[in-house]
Design a protein around this motif. Structure first.
Motif, PDB file in Angstrom:
ATOM      1  N   ASN A  18       0.815  -1.223   0.000  1.00 46.70           N
ATOM      2  CA  ASN A  18       0.000   0.000   0.000  1.00 46.70           C
ATOM      3  C   ASN A  18       0.847   1.271   0.000  1.00 46.70           C
ATOM      4  OD1 ASN A  18      -2.385  -1.642   0.157  1.00 46.70           O
ATOM      5  ND2 ASN A  18      -1.927  -1.923   2.324  1.00 46.70           N
ATOM      6  N   ALA A  19       1.937   1.238  -0.781  1.00 51.18           N
ATOM      7  CA  ALA A  19       2.775   2.422  -0.926  1.00 51.18           C
ATOM      8  C   ALA A  19       1.977   3.566  -1.537  1.00 51.18           C
ATOM      9  CB  ALA A  19       3.982   2.103  -1.806  1.00 51.18           C
ATOM     10  N   ALA A  59       0.232  -5.159   5.500  1.00 55.71           N
ATOM     11  CA  ALA A  59       0.733  -3.839   5.901  1.00 55.71           C
ATOM     12  C   ALA A  59      -0.389  -2.819   5.905  1.00 55.71           C
ATOM     13  CB  ALA A  59       1.837  -3.379   4.956  1.00 55.71           C
ATOM     14  N   PHE A  60      -0.256  -1.830   6.776  1.00 56.60           N
ATOM     15  CA  PHE A  60      -1.127  -0.656   6.709  1.00 56.60           C
ATOM     16  C   PHE A  60      -0.681   0.196   5.529  1.00 56.60           C
ATOM     17  CE2 PHE A  60      -1.998   3.805   8.006  1.00 56.60           C
ATOM     18  CZ  PHE A  60      -3.389   3.748   8.043  1.00 56.60           C
ATOM     19  N   CYS A  61       0.565   0.670   5.567  1.00 63.56           N
ATOM     20  CA  CYS A  61       1.102   1.468   4.459  1.00 63.56           C
ATOM     21  C   CYS A  61       2.609   1.554   4.604  1.00 63.56           C
ATOM     22  CB  CYS A  61       0.471   2.859   4.459  1.00 63.56           C
ATOM     23  SG  CYS A  61       1.128   3.950   3.179  1.00 63.56           S
ATOM     24  N   SER A  62       3.322   1.236   3.518  1.00 65.90           N
ATOM     25  CA  SER A  62       4.786   1.231   3.541  1.00 65.90           C
ATOM     26  C   SER A  62       5.390   2.588   3.216  1.00 65.90           C
ATOM     27  CB  SER A  62       5.315   0.193   2.553  1.00 65.90           C
ATOM     28  OG  SER A  62       4.911   0.524   1.223  1.00 65.90           O
ATOM     29  N   ALA A 107       5.950   7.588   5.302  1.00 65.00           N
ATOM     30  CA  ALA A 107       4.707   8.295   5.009  1.00 65.00           C
ATOM     31  C   ALA A 107       3.481   7.513   5.482  1.00 65.00           C
ATOM     32  CB  ALA A 107       4.595   8.576   3.511  1.00 65.00           C
ATOM     33  N   GLY A 108       3.629   6.194   5.670  1.00 65.83           N
ATOM     34  CA  GLY A 108       2.538   5.405   6.233  1.00 65.83           C
ATOM     35  C   GLY A 108       2.282   5.756   7.688  1.00 65.83           C
ATOM     36  N   ASN A 109       3.362   6.016   8.430  1.00 64.71           N
ATOM     37  CA  ASN A 109       3.220   6.487   9.807  1.00 64.71           C
ATOM     38  C   ASN A 109       2.535   7.855   9.824  1.00 64.71           C
ATOM     39  OD1 ASN A 109       4.048   6.209  12.755  1.00 64.71           O
ATOM     40  ND2 ASN A 109       4.994   8.160  12.237  1.00 64.71           N
ATOM     41  N   PHE A 146       5.538   0.921  13.697  1.00 61.56           N
ATOM     42  CA  PHE A 146       5.531   2.323  13.292  1.00 61.56           C
ATOM     43  C   PHE A 146       6.965   2.824  13.171  1.00 61.56           C
ATOM     44  CE2 PHE A 146       1.737   1.340  15.648  1.00 61.56           C
ATOM     45  CZ  PHE A 146       0.716   1.960  14.950  1.00 61.56           C
ATOM     46  N   ALA A 147       7.220   3.626  12.138  1.00 61.66           N
ATOM     47  CA  ALA A 147       8.550   4.211  11.984  1.00 61.66           C
ATOM     48  C   ALA A 147       8.454   5.514  11.203  1.00 61.66           C
ATOM     49  CB  ALA A 147       9.504   3.247  11.277  1.00 61.66           C
TER      50      ALA A 147
END
Length: 267
Positions: A26-27, A61-64, A118-120, A137-138
């Motif tokens: 989900n980039a 993943a939520f978002c990479s 950017a996912g965080n 989270f990062a």
């Protein structure tokens, strides 16, 4: 025609939004991604039969975050001169935080897995964050030699405070769901199989309230992050005057005295 980046499911007064690019975790990349946030948010905001939304990711993943392969190849947003890249960011990923800023509908991030870079920041754009035990989270931009170009240095301190935001952004280190809960990045952790049910249940409790008043309340919360107390009081008084003249207010008061559940119409 490719599948939309965001899929939308209606569950009564709650919209479930799913980022649907599991192959790239989900980039956030491409015109379809940026345009989908703008289009979907505008449609949801205008629909007063909705009272809340939940955002999650397809797959593990939520978002990479940004597409690192495009960074390597200097394609997409990362093509061209320094000035070109700045313009690409304005015309690209920076449209997402602006879309969130315009969104008056309350939105919950159901963080089902890693939320990186950017996912965080995307999770921080939401009003409330609930994490699966598998969430990570990062604020990891420094790890690939760049800065948070999507507004992360504005977003993250407003969620966890300056010192903790600085530690996350300057180390780029990954934290687990328990640490995210400890520092206030998320409001709760749930088992993976309970993430969507718990998130949807919270959204349902929010959406049980008058939809226009929910939007005005969120507007006041957003404004309070930046304005003075006097500005907040002026805005609250103005919106309160409008709220007192809604049919939903009259219905809520009538239901209180009738000892029944109110029925709201967004008017």
């Amino acid at each position: 025609m490719s599948e939309p980046f965001l899929t939308v499911e209606r569950h009564g007064a709650v919209a479930l939004l799913t980022m649907n690019r599991p192959a790239t975790r989900n980039a956030l990349s491409g015109e379809d991604c940026f345009a989908d946030f703008e289009r979907v948010f505008a449609e949801l905001d205008a629909d007063l039969s909705l009272g809340a939304a939940v955002l999650t990711g397809a797959g593990s993943a939520f978002c990479s975050g940004g597409n690192v392969a495009e960074m390597r190849d200097r394609t997409g947003m990362f093509a061209g001169s320094a000035e070109d890249i700045a313009a690409n960011y304005r015309a690209g990923i920076q449209r997402i935080p602006r879309a969130f800023q315009r969104l008056r509908l309350p939105i919950i991030a159901a963080v089902n897995g890693p939320a990186i870079g950017a996912g965080n920041d995307l999770a921080c754009m939401c009003d409330i964050r609930i994490a699966s035990e598998a969430a990570r989270f990062a604020e990891s931009f420094v790890k690939v030699g760049i800065v948070p170009g999507d507004g992360g240095c504005w977003l993250l301190p407003r969620v966890v405070g300056f010192a903790r935001a600085a530690e996350l952004a300057l180390t780029g280190e990954t934290i687990d769901a328990a640490e995210a809960l400890r520092i206030g990045l998320v409001s709760r952790i749930v088992p993976a199989e309970r993430l969507l049910p718990e998130s949807m249940a919270l959204a349902g409790r929010i959406a049980a309230n008058p939809p226009q008043v929910l939007r005005w309340t969120k507007q006041l919360l957003q404004q309070a992050r930046e304005g003075t107390l006097d500005e907040a009081l002026d805005a609250a008084g103005r919106l309160q005057g409008l709220a007192h003249h809604t049919r939903d207010h009259a219905e809520a008061v009538a239901a209180f005295f009738d000892k029944r559940a109110p029925v709201f119409e967004g008017r």
